[in-house]
Design an enzyme around this catalytic site. Structure first.
Site, PDB file in Angstrom:
ATOM      1  N   GLY A  32       0.731  -0.984  -0.232  1.00  0.00           N
ATOM      2  CA  GLY A  32      -0.038   0.452   0.114  1.00  0.00           C
ATOM      3  C   GLY A  32       0.811   1.682   0.088  1.00  0.00           C
ATOM      4  N   TYR A 102      -4.196  -6.788  -8.893  1.00  0.00           N
ATOM      5  CA  TYR A 102      -4.910  -6.678  -7.747  1.00  0.00           C
ATOM      6  C   TYR A 102      -5.846  -7.343  -7.506  1.00  0.00           C
ATOM      7  CZ  TYR A 102      -1.591  -2.727  -7.651  1.00  0.00           C
ATOM      8  OH  TYR A 102      -0.049  -2.300  -7.541  1.00  0.00           O
ATOM      9  N   ARG A 104      -8.648  -6.436  -5.336  1.00  0.00           N
ATOM     10  CA  ARG A 104      -9.482  -4.764  -4.576  1.00  0.00           C
ATOM     11  C   ARG A 104     -10.468  -4.129  -4.883  1.00  0.00           C
ATOM     12  NH1 ARG A 104      -4.466  -1.121  -5.604  1.00  0.00           N
ATOM     13  NH2 ARG A 104      -5.275   0.305  -3.526  1.00  0.00           N
ATOM     14  N   SER A 193       5.836  11.416 -11.009  1.00  0.00           N
ATOM     15  CA  SER A 193       6.710  11.397 -11.873  1.00  0.00           C
ATOM     16  C   SER A 193       6.303  11.449 -13.297  1.00  0.00           C
ATOM     17  CB  SER A 193       6.472   9.556 -12.330  1.00  0.00           C
ATOM     18  OG  SER A 193       5.017   9.545 -12.719  1.00  0.00           O
ATOM     19  N   GLY A 221      11.557   8.321 -13.609  1.00  0.00           N
ATOM     20  CA  GLY A 221      12.437   6.811 -13.435  1.00  0.00           C
ATOM     21  C   GLY A 221      11.811   6.744 -11.606  1.00  0.00           C
ATOM     22  N   GLY A 224      15.282   6.567  -8.207  1.00  0.00           N
ATOM     23  CA  GLY A 224      15.428   8.218  -6.748  1.00  0.00           C
ATOM     24  C   GLY A 224      16.498   9.410  -7.587  1.00  0.00           C
ATOM     25  N   ALA A 250      10.024   1.967  -4.868  1.00  0.00           N
ATOM     26  CA  ALA A 250      10.687   2.795  -4.712  1.00  0.00           C
ATOM     27  C   ALA A 250      10.288   3.787  -5.164  1.00  0.00           C
ATOM     28  CB  ALA A 250      11.665   2.330  -6.647  1.00  0.00           C
ATOM     29  N   ASP A 252       7.416   5.375  -3.135  1.00  0.00           N
ATOM     30  CA  ASP A 252       7.291   5.467  -2.353  1.00  0.00           C
ATOM     31  C   ASP A 252       8.270   6.353  -1.591  1.00  0.00           C
ATOM     32  OD1 ASP A 252       4.278   5.158  -3.364  1.00  0.00           O
ATOM     33  OD2 ASP A 252       4.542   2.666  -2.745  1.00  0.00           O
TER      34      ASP A 252
END
Length: 309
Positions: A32, A102, A104, A193, A221, A224, A250, A252
């Site tokens: 999550g 998923y 959900r 992004s 990307g 980082g 990554a 998050d």
């Protein structure tokens, strides 16, 4: 005092070593976006609070125990016995590439209401409200929760951070734009992004978005690399050099580092550096949040430039 309040859906995450259709052992954990951010911030020593709805099932127990065990305040979260906790399935298809599916729809997380969240920071003890487009995509209740929480935060002088985080599997770009663009005038920190940018900005450039928000932070990307713009400066940060193991989480992790730097009062360049560093931990380890660092572990990637972390 709560440094960051966030809310959304947390799920059980089943990870297979190969294609799910071939069967075999699977590991169970928690996933999550908002939960990952809360865990990452708590590991760095910040007071993080997550609000959400889980089912009265064993996966819901796992979610709640995991968050609390990681030091996240879950006050205000509730259990809904009428729905199941959501699930996602992760499978490795190529080295460094993970495919996610998923389950959900109609989950307990989709039953989040505005009152669940508004009661969570009505005491005026929250510094930053962090919301994402993913929560808006879960249904009318979560969408209303985001809209009303952002409005209340704006009225209370709470810093609002919006991560666009568009998920095509949950809603269309047109629906996302119609929901998220009206929030811009109440947002202080906008994170997106490169692929997300058009959803929130349309034809506007990142610099033009500064008419509405104080900071625009772009992820280039999932490793980082990022760029941050304010009305006074523009900074770029390359990704930290790591061996990529798992890209899930990554993006998050980048948010964790940036918000941590913001809480600590770091300048734009150093906020981006911390964001890239935490993202480096995220991509170099398996899992959404399992490899995220504590504050004491931040220097493990090396600090060739002597910047504060």
């Amino acid at each position: 005092m709560t440094d960051v309040l966030t809310f959304g859906e947390a799920m059980g995450a089943l990870r297979a070593e190969g294609p799910v259709r071939l069967g075999g052992p699977m590991g169970l954990s928690v996933a999550g976006t908002e939960a990952t951010v809360a865990i990452g911030l708590a590991r760095l020593g910040h007071a993080a609070r997550w609000i959400g709805v889980t089912g009265a099932d064993e996966v819901g127990v796992l979610v709640r125990c995991t968050l609390r065990g990681e030091g996240v305040d879950t006050t205000g979260s509730r259990v809904d016995a009428g729905a199941s906790t959501g699930l996602c399935f992760l499978e490795t298809r190529l080295a460094g590439t993970t495919r996610i599916g998923y389950h959900r729809a109609g989950s307990a997380g989709s039953r989040l209401h505005a009152d669940d969240v508004l009661n969570g920071f009505a005491d005026g003890q929250t510094r930053i409200l962090h919301v994402t487009g993913i929560t808006c995509a879960l249904g009318p209740g979560p969408r209303r929760a985001v809209i009303e929480a952002v409005a209340m935060a704006k009225a209370m002088g709470v810093t609002v951070c919006l991560d666009v985080h568009h998920r095509p599997a949950l809603w269309s770009r047109a629906d996302a734009a119609a929901c998220l663009r009206p929030l811009l005038r109440s947002v202080d920190v906008l994170i997106a992004s490169d692929d997300d940018l058009a959803v929130i900005a349309g034809d506007a450039t990142p610099a033009e978005l500064l008419r509405f928000v104080d900071q625009v932070v772009l992820r280039h990307g999932g490793a980082g690399e990022g760029t941050a713009l304010t009305r006074l400066e523009r900074r770029h940060q390359p990704a930290r050099v790591v061996s990529a193991v798992d890209p899930t989480g990554a993006e998050d992790a980048f948010v964790v580092g940036y918000l941590s730097g913001l809480i600590d009062g770091l300048g734009v360049a150093d906020r981006l550096y911390r964001a890239a560093t935490v993202a480096g931990f995220g991509i170099a380890t398996v899992g959404y949040w399992q490899g995220l660092p504590t504050r004491a572990e931040l220097p493990l990637l090396g600090d060739a430039y002597g910047r504060p972390l």
